[in-house]
Design a protein around this motif. Structure first.
Motif, PDB file in Angstrom:
ATOM      1  N   MET A 453      41.974  73.709  24.974  1.00 58.50           N
ATOM      2  CA  MET A 453      42.390  72.384  24.553  1.00 58.50           C
ATOM      3  C   MET A 453      42.386  72.260  23.029  1.00 58.50           C
ATOM      4  SD  MET A 453      40.678  68.683  25.546  1.00 58.50           S
ATOM      5  CE  MET A 453      40.503  69.124  27.252  1.00 58.50           C
ATOM      6  N   GLN A 454      41.401  72.886  22.381  1.00 55.92           N
ATOM      7  CA  GLN A 454      41.163  72.644  20.965  1.00 55.92           C
ATOM      8  C   GLN A 454      42.354  72.989  20.062  1.00 55.92           C
ATOM      9  OE1 GLN A 454      39.132  74.041  23.084  1.00 55.92           O
ATOM     10  NE2 GLN A 454      37.082  73.173  22.949  1.00 55.92           N
ATOM     11  N   PRO A 455      42.976  74.174  20.176  1.00 50.98           N
ATOM     12  CA  PRO A 455      44.088  74.454  19.255  1.00 50.98           C
ATOM     13  C   PRO A 455      45.271  73.519  19.441  1.00 50.98           C
ATOM     14  CG  PRO A 455      43.864  76.203  20.911  1.00 50.98           C
ATOM     15  CD  PRO A 455      42.652  75.347  21.009  1.00 50.98           C
ATOM     16  N   LYS A 456      45.557  73.099  20.685  1.00 53.24           N
ATOM     17  CA  LYS A 456      46.688  72.201  20.910  1.00 53.24           C
ATOM     18  C   LYS A 456      46.417  70.820  20.320  1.00 53.24           C
ATOM     19  CE  LYS A 456      48.876  74.443  24.798  1.00 53.24           C
ATOM     20  NZ  LYS A 456      49.695  74.243  26.000  1.00 53.24           N
ATOM     21  N   VAL A 457      45.183  70.361  20.456  1.00 52.52           N
ATOM     22  CA  VAL A 457      44.840  69.045  19.904  1.00 52.52           C
ATOM     23  C   VAL A 457      44.868  69.077  18.381  1.00 52.52           C
ATOM     24  CG1 VAL A 457      43.025  67.301  19.734  1.00 52.52           C
ATOM     25  CG2 VAL A 457      43.500  68.382  21.937  1.00 52.52           C
ATOM     26  N   MET A 458      44.398  70.176  17.794  1.00 55.43           N
ATOM     27  CA  MET A 458      44.416  70.266  16.337  1.00 55.43           C
ATOM     28  C   MET A 458      45.848  70.352  15.806  1.00 55.43           C
ATOM     29  SD  MET A 458      41.307  69.831  15.902  1.00 55.43           S
ATOM     30  CE  MET A 458      41.295  69.888  14.126  1.00 55.43           C
ATOM     31  N   GLN A 459      46.749  70.961  16.579  1.00 52.78           N
ATOM     32  CA  GLN A 459      48.163  70.942  16.190  1.00 52.78           C
ATOM     33  C   GLN A 459      48.676  69.507  16.117  1.00 52.78           C
ATOM     34  OE1 GLN A 459      49.866  73.353  19.259  1.00 52.78           O
ATOM     35  NE2 GLN A 459      49.369  75.298  18.267  1.00 52.78           N
ATOM     36  N   SER A 460      48.289  68.698  17.093  1.00 52.22           N
ATOM     37  CA  SER A 460      48.724  67.301  17.095  1.00 52.22           C
ATOM     38  C   SER A 460      48.077  66.511  15.970  1.00 52.22           C
ATOM     39  CB  SER A 460      48.406  66.648  18.450  1.00 52.22           C
ATOM     40  OG  SER A 460      49.220  67.186  19.468  1.00 52.22           O
ATOM     41  N   LEU A 461      46.837  66.851  15.611  1.00 52.97           N
ATOM     42  CA  LEU A 461      46.193  66.182  14.477  1.00 52.97           C
ATOM     43  C   LEU A 461      46.963  66.485  13.189  1.00 52.97           C
ATOM     44  CD1 LEU A 461      43.931  64.445  13.317  1.00 52.97           C
ATOM     45  CD2 LEU A 461      42.524  66.512  13.121  1.00 52.97           C
ATOM     46  N   ARG A 462      47.480  67.705  13.074  1.00 51.63           N
ATOM     47  CA  ARG A 462      48.299  68.023  11.896  1.00 51.63           C
ATOM     48  C   ARG A 462      49.545  67.140  11.855  1.00 51.63           C
ATOM     49  NH1 ARG A 462      46.620  73.008  13.523  1.00 51.63           N
ATOM     50  NH2 ARG A 462      45.276  74.117  12.084  1.00 51.63           N
ATOM     51  N   PHE A 463      50.164  66.931  13.039  1.00 51.70           N
ATOM     52  CA  PHE A 463      51.309  66.031  13.087  1.00 51.70           C
ATOM     53  C   PHE A 463      50.895  64.627  12.659  1.00 51.70           C
ATOM     54  CE2 PHE A 463      53.351  68.821  16.544  1.00 51.70           C
ATOM     55  CZ  PHE A 463      54.176  69.439  15.622  1.00 51.70           C
ATOM     56  N   ALA A 464      49.737  64.177  13.131  1.00 47.28           N
ATOM     57  CA  ALA A 464      49.276  62.827  12.801  1.00 47.28           C
ATOM     58  C   ALA A 464      48.974  62.681  11.318  1.00 47.28           C
ATOM     59  CB  ALA A 464      48.029  62.486  13.628  1.00 47.28           C
ATOM     60  N   LEU A 465      48.572  63.801  10.689  1.00 48.01           N
ATOM     61  CA  LEU A 465      48.255  63.756   9.259  1.00 48.01           C
ATOM     62  C   LEU A 465      49.483  63.946   8.381  1.00 48.01           C
ATOM     63  CD1 LEU A 465      44.905  65.784   9.276  1.00 48.01           C
ATOM     64  CD2 LEU A 465      45.171  63.333   8.844  1.00 48.01           C
ATOM     65  N   GLN A 466      50.610  64.312   9.016  1.00 40.25           N
ATOM     66  CA  GLN A 466      51.854  64.359   8.249  1.00 40.25           C
ATOM     67  C   GLN A 466      52.197  62.953   7.768  1.00 40.25           C
ATOM     68  OE1 GLN A 466      55.178  66.084  10.329  1.00 40.25           O
ATOM     69  NE2 GLN A 466      54.146  68.028  10.694  1.00 40.25           N
ATOM     70  N   PRO A 467      52.817  62.844   6.627  1.00 42.34           N
ATOM     71  CA  PRO A 467      53.235  61.517   6.169  1.00 42.34           C
ATOM     72  C   PRO A 467      54.136  60.867   7.210  1.00 42.34           C
ATOM     73  CG  PRO A 467      53.512  63.157   4.435  1.00 42.34           C
ATOM     74  CD  PRO A 467      53.158  63.907   5.664  1.00 42.34           C
ATOM     75  N   SER A 468      53.928  59.605   7.417  1.00 39.76           N
ATOM     76  CA  SER A 468      54.710  58.878   8.412  1.00 39.76           C
ATOM     77  C   SER A 468      56.150  58.715   7.935  1.00 39.76           C
ATOM     78  CB  SER A 468      54.086  57.501   8.661  1.00 39.76           C
ATOM     79  OG  SER A 468      54.812  56.806   9.642  1.00 39.76           O
ATOM     80  N   VAL A 469      57.088  59.003   8.835  1.00 38.38           N
ATOM     81  CA  VAL A 469      58.507  58.854   8.521  1.00 38.38           C
ATOM     82  C   VAL A 469      58.937  57.426   8.834  1.00 38.38           C
ATOM     83  CG1 VAL A 469      60.832  59.612   9.117  1.00 38.38           C
ATOM     84  CG2 VAL A 469      58.985  61.287   8.926  1.00 38.38           C
ATOM     85  N   ALA A 470      59.609  56.800   7.906  1.00 39.23           N
ATOM     86  CA  ALA A 470      60.025  55.400   8.090  1.00 39.23           C
ATOM     87  C   ALA A 470      61.515  55.260   7.781  1.00 39.23           C
ATOM     88  CB  ALA A 470      59.208  54.490   7.177  1.00 39.23           C
ATOM     89  N   ASP A 471      62.043  54.105   8.160  1.00 41.07           N
ATOM     90  CA  ASP A 471      63.444  53.748   7.845  1.00 41.07           C
ATOM     91  C   ASP A 471      64.427  54.814   8.314  1.00 41.07           C
ATOM     92  OD1 ASP A 471      62.414  51.477   6.558  1.00 41.07           O
ATOM     93  OD2 ASP A 471      62.172  52.583   4.686  1.00 41.07           O
ATOM     94  N   ILE A 472      64.292  55.217   9.574  1.00 41.64           N
ATOM     95  CA  ILE A 472      65.176  56.256  10.117  1.00 41.64           C
ATOM     96  C   ILE A 472      66.530  55.637  10.463  1.00 41.64           C
ATOM     97  CG2 ILE A 472      65.470  57.987  11.930  1.00 41.64           C
ATOM     98  CD1 ILE A 472      62.411  57.948  12.275  1.00 41.64           C
ATOM     99  N   SER A 473      67.610  56.280  10.017  1.00 36.17           N
ATOM    100  CA  SER A 473      68.953  55.821  10.352  1.00 36.17           C
ATOM    101  C   SER A 473      69.848  57.017  10.630  1.00 36.17           C
ATOM    102  CB  SER A 473      69.555  54.989   9.215  1.00 36.17           C
ATOM    103  OG  SER A 473      69.750  55.798   8.066  1.00 36.17           O
ATOM    104  N   VAL A 474      70.822  56.826  11.497  1.00 37.32           N
ATOM    105  CA  VAL A 474      71.774  57.879  11.858  1.00 37.32           C
ATOM    106  C   VAL A 474      73.182  57.378  11.560  1.00 37.32           C
ATOM    107  CG1 VAL A 474      72.676  59.333  13.715  1.00 37.32           C
ATOM    108  CG2 VAL A 474      70.241  58.724  13.676  1.00 37.32           C
ATOM    109  N   THR A 475      73.931  58.146  10.768  1.00 38.64           N
ATOM    110  CA  THR A 475      75.313  57.770  10.451  1.00 38.64           C
ATOM    111  C   THR A 475      76.252  58.898  10.870  1.00 38.64           C
ATOM    112  OG1 THR A 475      75.063  58.631   8.198  1.00 38.64           O
ATOM    113  CG2 THR A 475      74.680  56.276   8.529  1.00 38.64           C
ATOM    114  N   TRP A 476      77.471  58.515  11.249  1.00 36.21           N
ATOM    115  CA  TRP A 476      78.455  59.469  11.772  1.00 36.21           C
ATOM    116  C   TRP A 476      79.681  59.510  10.871  1.00 36.21           C
ATOM    117  CZ3 TRP A 476      77.379  61.983  16.478  1.00 36.21           C
ATOM    118  CH2 TRP A 476      76.262  61.497  17.168  1.00 36.21           C
ATOM    119  N   ASP A 477      80.222  60.691  10.687  1.00 35.23           N
ATOM    120  CA  ASP A 477      81.485  60.876   9.988  1.00 35.23           C
ATOM    121  C   ASP A 477      82.411  61.645  10.936  1.00 35.23           C
ATOM    122  OD1 ASP A 477      83.564  61.174   8.254  1.00 35.23           O
ATOM    123  OD2 ASP A 477      82.549  62.596   6.913  1.00 35.23           O
TER     124      ASP A 477
END
Length: 855
Positions: A453-477
């Motif tokens: 369990m430990q390595p998988k949970v620590m992988q997720s903690l790394r994701f949680a410690l990543q800077p939060s992504v905000a203002d997501i938008s998708v545009t099409w051409d």
């Protein structure tokens, strides 16, 4: 191995008509098509109705269901669920063969297959097909899971699941499953296949071409049904963004989802290295731990001493040691009730960490059922802390009955937090675990087989410690005259290297050489960023409408959630849309079912129809657990001219006023003495929910009598009896009997000993506990210390050398807490660091370089 049973215990000399299951998996890049063939044979002297309740991946799009009887194949149609049921019942009442496949209304990862009016001596082959995307793991592997284990689902009182009756779930010990499983997989990709791993024994991987872009693999003979079948597929190159355009169905009307081209975009965002190198040092971390009785089970069959709750305690130790100074945290635990260590989240420091760890050490699997909704509501009722983004970690074995209620709650609070979920053990609900992460903007992990369990949970903690992504938008051409209708929900979370999927319906005309472009823009730690993908609008080779069906499934799930949010409104417009889309696309939903009727030569099948519940493997070998049936909607009370039984399944939920089926209580062999009865409790393999036989009539014990039966401080000792007793009671009357027999834990791992004495600041102190963890005496550790060096600096450098020298195989588990230790050392401006490293290497017998330590 003793395993809890739920449903009809078919080991009691009742013939089971399902003889074999053959599964063929085809993986194209990251999309899987699964074809399951179930072979039935009636060896009894009377017609049978076989009912098989089984798990599927929660995000599967079931798109084909057919039956073959002799040389005749009948392809099922998708119809509104009640119409399909009525048609099935009418067919059986007329003596015709009929087949019904329906999805549970409470959890999309459970299905019920009814095979009706199978005459004596006749065989039937059922073909079931579904498509699904494969989840990307933190190590870039693609995970496919064939659920084999269906565990009891706990349904709390008063939840939405008690609105209708359910279908009985039959579970037996893996060794008693009366049918065989054959499993084979074919993998193809533009990139070479490097390896395929599994939690089950596999035959060697066979490559089909010299480029190694195509390969096959098979499950080795003798699969024991004691676990889900998990495949991890690795390609030689990292995953790349891609786009697939699939042409519409020629017979479908233009302008509809099935008639127009549909595209699937797979995006793998790459964040700037400068931003990723600095993990966030703030956040509110809330850990929610399952302490139901089933968490006392072994983590796997080979390590009987290590339990799920024990592994979770060790994981919480690593998490608490890895949190950054200045953040906030709290720990909740839940079962039938819930507890929290602090009234509100508190600042992380030495004092609060020590108090939390003391409480964690005392945690046991002793809180009864699995009621996740109430603690989540309490967490969401707490105000968020300014400038401390909330990160929720949920650990559960996934035995929850009100899955959709829980996921809806997480979605309604998605703007205030990110949710990271962990499914522990075999049979954890993929619909629950994936749903929590998807709607909570986090990441899902499954811990099965021999996984730690430990390595998988620590992988997720790394994701949680990543800077939060905000203002997501998708545009099409897109070229002039071409437009896109996005079918997927808006992207709410983006993580480094993790896939984001977008489905879109294309309208308009373009040349085959035309190209389009999609741009995903977002703000990362205050820095505007974007990722682009250029793609061809030329349709790919025939994919058998795979992309259309996945898109339909995505849209169906979104509409189902919208329907639940608007429940109570009278127009029923959203439900109507779901039914229309499900019928049009041939993809199952909560409001539809597959129905096939073989009218044959018009001759009715004669004789009384006997029901047989086909068992699935269960995985309860350490706790007593009684499940309620799985919800499939309105009751099917059948009194047909060809049938001598009245089949009305038991309500899944509050059983006080709506008993539909009797309990069957058999006497366990282990309870022949009072002493053994106290130790062992009711045998989990001998208490089951069952449908009455055709000779049984209503006449149950009252709830009051049952409570008297279970009352008292000592376990009641029952005498052996050849006959079973029919009892009706509420689920919670049994909850008190769930006894966790968590084995005595082995001596603690030196690694965990060393981690446990680290301070919240990141440093270690020079004391006997640290010396013992490194296998030394206090004198051996103290004497080589350079005279001018602080004791804490010396101890911290020794601990880092020991981790690098002896635990590099577990680096994922300790890397974050080591980074914290290095930051502490830098803040001390310590002298003689090189001398300390040299002396530490000599003491511990290592050759770790100063640079490798990050110093």
């Amino acid at each position: 191995m003793m395993v809890n049973c739920c449903g009809l215990l078919t080991a009691y000399k009742e013939q089971v008509p399902l003889k074999s299951v053959v599964v063929e998996l085809e993986v194209r890049d990251h999309v899987a098509t699964v074809v399951s063939t179930l072979n039935y044979e009636n060896k009894e002297d009377k017609p049978l109705e076989a009912v098989f309740v089984f798990p599927l991946p929660g995000d599967a799009a079931v798109c084909h269901f057919s039956a073959t009887i002799g040389k005749t194949q009948i392809v099922a149609e998708v119809k509104e669920k009640q119409k399909a049921r009525d048609e099935y019942d009418d067919a059986l009442s007329s003596g015709q063969r009929a087949f019904l496949l329906e999805e549970s209304e409470q959890s999309p990862d459970i299905f019920s297959l009814s095979v009706g009016s199978l005459p004596p001596g006749e065989s039937a082959s059922i073909r079931l097909e579904y498509v699904t995307e494969l989840a990307v793991q933190a190590d870039d592997g693609l995970r496919f899971c064939l659920p084999a284990v269906l565990n009891p689902r706990y349904q709390p009182q008063g939840s939405g699941g008690n609105e209708g009756p359910g279908v009985q779930v039959s579970s037996v010990p893996a060794s008693l499953v009366p049918y065989s499983l054959s499993f084979s997989a074919r993998v193809s990709s533009p990139r070479p296949v490097s390896k395929v791993e599994s939690n089950c024994p596999l035959d060697p991987l066979q490559y089909l071409n010299t480029e190694q872009t195509q390969a096959t693999v098979k499950l080795a003979a003798g699969h024991k049904f004691d676990r889900d079948v998990e495949l991890l597929i690795y390609y030689k190159d990292a995953h790349q963004p891609s786009a697939v355009v699939e042409v519409g169905q020629t017979s479908a009307k233009p302008g509809t989802l099935m008639g127009d081209p549909v595209m699937m975009l797979s995006l793998y965002p790459e964040f700037p290295q400068a931003v990723m190198s600095s993990l966030t040092s703030c956040g509110e971390f809330v850990f929610l731990l399952d302490r139901s009785g089933s968490m006392g089970c072994p983590t796997n069959n080979s390590k009987q001493q290590e339990t799920r709750i024990g592994s979770a305690r060790d994981t919480l130790l690593l998490l608490l040691k890895s949190l950054p100074m200045g953040c906030y945290f709290n720990i909740y635990s839940f079962g039938s009730s819930y507890e929290h260590i602090f009234p509100n989240s508190v600042e992380y420091n030495q004092k609060t960490m020590v108090k939390a760890l003391k409480k964690v050490k005392e945690m046991k699997a002793d809180l009864g059922g699995t009621e996740l909704l109430k603690p989540l509501k309490h967490i969401y009722s707490q105000p968020c802390i300014q400038s401390q983004p909330r990160q929720l970690f949920v650990f559960t074995d996934g035995e929850v009955g009100n899955t959709k209620e829980v996921i809806d709650l997480v979605k309604s609070n998605s703007s205030s937090h990110r949710c990271f979920s962990f499914g522990i053990g075999e049979g954890a609900s993929s619909a629950l675990i994936n749903g929590l992460a998807k709607e909570g903007g986090g990441h899902a992990q499954f811990i099965t087989g021999t996984d730690r369990m430990q390595p998988k949970v620590m992988q997720s903690l790394r994701f949680a410690l990543q800077p939060s992504v905000a203002d997501i938008s998708v545009t099409w051409d897109l070229p002039k005259g071409v437009s896109v209708t996005v079918l997927s929900p808006p992207i709410t979370a983006v993580f480094q290297g993790q896939r984001s999927l977008i489905y879109g319906q294309l309208t308009g005309q373009s040349s085959e050489a035309a190209e389009g472009c999609v741009t995903v823009k977002y703000s990362l730690a205050g820095h505007p960023s974007q990722n682009q993908l250029h793609f061809s609008l030329k349709p790919a080779e025939d994919n058998g409408l795979t992309v259309h069906r996945l898109a339909a499934r995505t849209l169906i799930r979104s509409l189902e959630m919208e329907e639940r949010e608007r429940r109570g409104e009278q127009d029923g417009g959203v439900k109507k849309k779901v039914v229309e889309l499900s019928v049009q696309s041939g993809v199952s939903s909560a409001f539809t079912a597959f129905i096939a009727v073989n009218k044959g030569n018009g001759e009715a099948i004669q004789g009384p129809l006997v029901r047989r519940n086909v068992p699935t493997p269960g995985m309860r070998d350490c706790t007593y657990s009684l499940c309620a049936p799985v919800m499939f909607g309105a009751p099917r009370l059948r009194t047909r001219k060809s049938c001598t039984t009245v089949d009305a399944p038991m309500i899944y939920g509050d059983l006080r006023s709506s008993i539909r089926a009797p309990m069957t209580y058999d006497v366990p062999n282990c309870m022949q003495t009072e002493e053994r009865g106290r130790r062992c409790g009711p045998s989990p393999s001998t208490l089951s929910l069952a449908h009455n036989s055709s000779k049984s009539k209503a006449g149950f014990f009252s709830n009051l009598k049952m409570k008297k039966l279970l009352r008292g401080k000592k376990e009641q000792v029952y005498k052996s009896s050849p006959k079973t007793q029919s009892l009706s009671t509420k689920y919670e009357d049994y909850r008190s009997m769930r006894v966790s027999t968590e084995p005595q834990q082995p001596p603690r791992d030196p690694f965990l000993q060393l981690i446990s004495v680290q301070k919240a600041s990141g440093c270690w102190v020079l004391d006997p506990a640290l010396a013992a963890a490194m296998g030394k005496t206090s004198e051996e550790v103290e004497s080589p210390k350079p005279a001018s060096v602080n004791q804490e600096v010396w101890a911290t450098i020794l601990a880092l050398i020991w981790l690098h020298g002896f635990k590099m195989d577990a680096r994922e588990e300790w890397e974050l807490l080591a980074m914290k230790a290095v930051s502490w050392l830098r803040a001390q401006n310590a002298a003689c660091v090189a001398e300390c490293v040299e002396a530490g290497n000599a003491l511990l017998g290592c050759k770790v370089q100063k640079d490798a330590l990050g110093l």
